[in-house]
Design an enzyme around this catalytic site. Sequence first.
Site, PDB file in Angstrom:
ATOM      1  N   CYS A 122      21.083  63.378  15.045  1.00 37.57           N
ATOM      2  CA  CYS A 122      21.148  62.990  13.634  1.00 37.57           C
ATOM      3  C   CYS A 122      20.950  64.203  12.727  1.00 37.57           C
ATOM      4  O   CYS A 122      21.595  64.321  11.679  1.00 37.57           O
ATOM      5  CB  CYS A 122      20.089  61.938  13.321  1.00 37.57           C
ATOM      6  SG  CYS A 122      20.398  60.294  14.007  1.00 37.57           S
ATOM      7  N   CYS A 231      17.233  57.670  10.619  1.00 40.04           N
ATOM      8  CA  CYS A 231      17.788  58.946  11.083  1.00 40.04           C
ATOM      9  C   CYS A 231      17.154  60.123  10.375  1.00 40.04           C
ATOM     10  O   CYS A 231      17.319  61.262  10.789  1.00 40.04           O
ATOM     11  CB  CYS A 231      19.300  58.968  10.877  1.00 40.04           C
ATOM     12  SG  CYS A 231      19.797  58.848   9.147  1.00 40.04           S
TER      13      CYS A 231
END
EC number: 1.8.4.10
Length: 252
Positions: A122, A231
């Site tokens: 991420c 994330c």
Amino acid sequence: MTAIDLYARPTPDFAARLAHAQAVLQAAAAQNPGRIVQATSLGAEDMVLTDLIGRNGLDIAVATLNTGMLHAETVSLIDRINARYGLQVEVYHPVAESVVHFVGRHGDKAMYESIDLRKQCCGIRKLEPLARMLKDRSAWVTGLRREQSANRGDVPFSDTDDNGRTKLNPLADWSWNDIWHYIATYDVPYNPLHDEFYPSIGCAPCTRAIAVGEDFRAGRWWWEDEKAKECGLHVSHQETPAAAVSIIGARA
């Protein structure tokens, strides 16, 4: 049945919530001329915001992250937005060398092996490109809503990120029904995956459809503990500045 068939219905005080969201966007555009951006995930909430920006001719740029792992249905929305609203969506990609190095070292399924590796992925595909998107911007707009998850239950209308930028969440108090009522009313383009029970859509390997009764974000990183399901794009430890409070008015 489509997502519109399933969810679109007016809820009490919708008109007031819509008016407030419009006012937040209009005030923010006026206070940050040429320096504000909508960071869109191209999900239903963000399509509502893009429609509000486009229909009202607001001086707010629209930008997205193409992580290289998105569904084709998601990516196709970029051209649909450009055509519909006469906008040119800014598209930010991860640094190719970083992706190649990460995949070469950990494989293309590293996100399933540990939370740390998933967050590294991420970081490369989302956080670094987001930093470039927000560079030289004084404010940004997101589609965060309190109803989306327990982690987002206290999302404010306005906040400040770790770099001191104003972060606006005009739809914080909207319900899922509100979102789809708006989409139906204004014929807003949306991701067809929403019709296949994908309420929250991210990268293809990290997103699945949800079953009846599952939480809104159950299809995101479904193999992880609920508390880990962010994330990093929307993690902040800053307090809301007084200047931002003046934008959002009295609604809480």
